[in-house]
Motif scaffolding. Structure first.
Motif, PDB file in Angstrom:
ATOM      1  N   ALA A 127      38.335  46.434  32.392  1.00  0.00           N
ATOM      2  CA  ALA A 127      37.398  45.928  31.430  1.00  0.00           C
ATOM      3  C   ALA A 127      37.680  46.483  30.133  1.00  0.00           C
ATOM      4  CB  ALA A 127      35.928  46.154  32.123  1.00  0.00           C
ATOM      5  N   PRO A 128      38.067  47.850  29.937  1.00  0.00           N
ATOM      6  CA  PRO A 128      38.014  48.771  28.559  1.00  0.00           C
ATOM      7  C   PRO A 128      39.464  48.224  27.853  1.00  0.00           C
ATOM      8  CG  PRO A 128      37.763  50.243  30.455  1.00  0.00           C
ATOM      9  CD  PRO A 128      37.990  48.829  30.994  1.00  0.00           C
ATOM     10  N   ASN A 129      39.934  47.347  28.413  1.00  0.00           N
ATOM     11  CA  ASN A 129      41.360  46.628  27.582  1.00  0.00           C
ATOM     12  C   ASN A 129      40.813  45.431  26.834  1.00  0.00           C
ATOM     13  OD1 ASN A 129      43.842  45.916  26.791  1.00  0.00           O
ATOM     14  ND2 ASN A 129      44.853  45.801  28.805  1.00  0.00           N
ATOM     15  N   THR A 130      39.974  45.777  25.814  1.00  0.00           N
ATOM     16  CA  THR A 130      39.503  44.780  25.064  1.00  0.00           C
ATOM     17  C   THR A 130      40.403  44.037  24.188  1.00  0.00           C
ATOM     18  OG1 THR A 130      38.947  46.499  23.189  1.00  0.00           O
ATOM     19  CG2 THR A 130      37.108  45.996  24.944  1.00  0.00           C
ATOM     20  N   LEU A 131      41.581  44.643  23.933  1.00  0.00           N
ATOM     21  CA  LEU A 131      42.728  43.976  22.937  1.00  0.00           C
ATOM     22  C   LEU A 131      43.134  42.782  23.857  1.00  0.00           C
ATOM     23  CD1 LEU A 131      44.479  44.080  20.435  1.00  0.00           C
ATOM     24  CD2 LEU A 131      46.064  45.550  21.613  1.00  0.00           C
TER      25      LEU A 131
ATOM     26  N   ILE B 203      41.687  41.374  26.805  1.00  0.00           N
ATOM     27  CA  ILE B 203      40.563  40.395  26.950  1.00  0.00           C
ATOM     28  C   ILE B 203      40.619  39.508  25.483  1.00  0.00           C
ATOM     29  CG2 ILE B 203      38.283  39.891  27.150  1.00  0.00           C
ATOM     30  CD1 ILE B 203      38.405  42.545  29.017  1.00  0.00           C
ATOM     31  N   THR B 204      40.623  40.008  24.609  1.00  0.00           N
ATOM     32  CA  THR B 204      40.510  39.095  23.097  1.00  0.00           C
ATOM     33  C   THR B 204      41.632  38.259  23.206  1.00  0.00           C
ATOM     34  OG1 THR B 204      39.187  41.123  21.962  1.00  0.00           O
ATOM     35  CG2 THR B 204      40.369  39.351  20.662  1.00  0.00           C
TER      36      THR B 204
ATOM     37  N   LYS C 257      41.089  35.334  25.727  1.00  0.00           N
ATOM     38  CA  LYS C 257      40.150  34.589  25.254  1.00  0.00           C
ATOM     39  C   LYS C 257      40.673  33.566  24.010  1.00  0.00           C
ATOM     40  CE  LYS C 257      36.021  36.922  26.559  1.00  0.00           C
ATOM     41  NZ  LYS C 257      34.828  37.846  25.970  1.00  0.00           N
TER      42      LYS C 257
ATOM     43  N   GLN D 168      36.235  33.881  31.447  1.00  0.00           N
ATOM     44  CA  GLN D 168      36.035  35.046  32.533  1.00  0.00           C
ATOM     45  C   GLN D 168      35.366  34.266  33.529  1.00  0.00           C
ATOM     46  OE1 GLN D 168      34.360  39.002  31.250  1.00  0.00           O
ATOM     47  NE2 GLN D 168      33.268  38.907  33.214  1.00  0.00           N
TER      48      GLN D 168
ATOM     49  N   SER E 142      33.738  39.492  37.459  1.00  0.00           N
ATOM     50  CA  SER E 142      34.028  41.044  37.513  1.00  0.00           C
ATOM     51  C   SER E 142      33.533  41.862  38.776  1.00  0.00           C
ATOM     52  CB  SER E 142      33.377  41.733  36.261  1.00  0.00           C
ATOM     53  OG  SER E 142      32.030  41.787  36.201  1.00  0.00           O
TER      54      SER E 142
ATOM     55  N   ARG F  98      36.906  52.056  36.711  1.00  0.00           N
ATOM     56  CA  ARG F  98      36.767  51.088  35.815  1.00  0.00           C
ATOM     57  C   ARG F  98      36.594  49.735  36.333  1.00  0.00           C
ATOM     58  NH1 ARG F  98      42.200  51.966  32.617  1.00  0.00           N
ATOM     59  NH2 ARG F  98      41.800  53.822  31.546  1.00  0.00           N
TER      60      ARG F  98
END
Length: 185
Positions: free
Chosen positions: A144-148, A150-151, A154, A160, A163, A175
């Protein structure tokens, strides 16, 4: 030296020169160094500081090549200036899930943000569709903290679908794990 099949030679959108090809047994040593480097980072992969032996990496690649021959997987690696900088694979499910491929992708820390992840994601999906026509859905899981990441997913049309709170257990805590999918056909 034996080399895997060349899939792409060119530049990322940000101008990084790359060569993308399939994995072969001659890649054992660079893949061994690569996974151990990522493990030492203790970042967004399943390895969190463990050391993989050369024998373990050799057995892993041998198993991967068997799956590739059986049309159960596609695995690619990216080099820039001769250095292994990223890898990706899509492994097909079995029986009632044989149309679903599970994606894994990693990029060396110093090359994140260079456009290599976007290019590799596009090419691994294209190559898997070509090599394994039964591919209909691609799934993945991500910290989940790997926003780079996930972006990026998408941007490529992944959605998604769930979770798992505390789905990833690390020595320093938990996490959440995010699950995503993309319909290919």
């Amino acid at each position: 030296m034996q080399r895997g099949k060349l899939v792409f030679r060119g530049k990322t959108k940000k101008g990084l020169p790359v060569e993308i090809r399939s994995v072969c047994m001659a890649d054992v040593r660079p893949m061994h160094a690569y996974i151990n480097e990522l493990s030492r980072e203790r970042t967004f992969i399943t390895y969190q500081g463990e050391k993989v032996s050369l024998a373990e990496e050799r057995a892993f690649i041998k198993g991967q090549l068997k799956k590739i021959r059986e049309k159960k997987e596609v695995q690619l690696m990216v080099r820039s200036h001769g250095e292994l900088i990223a890898t990706s694979a899509i492994e097909m499910g079995v029986r009632t899930n044989r149309h679903v491929g599970s994606l894994g992708i990693s990029v060396k820390k110093t090359f994140r943000g260079s456009g290599v992840g976007s290019l590799l994601l596009k090419i691994i999906i294209e190559e898997t569709r070509r090599a394994i026509p039964r591919l209909e859905i691609v799934t993945l899981d991500v910290h989940a903290p790997n926003t780079l990441a996930i972006t990026l997913y998408k941007k490529f049309g992944f959605k998604q679908y769930g979770s798992l709170p505390r789905g990833i257990k690390l020595p320093r805590g938990y996490r959440d794990e995010v699950f995503m999918y993309k319909v290919i056909k």
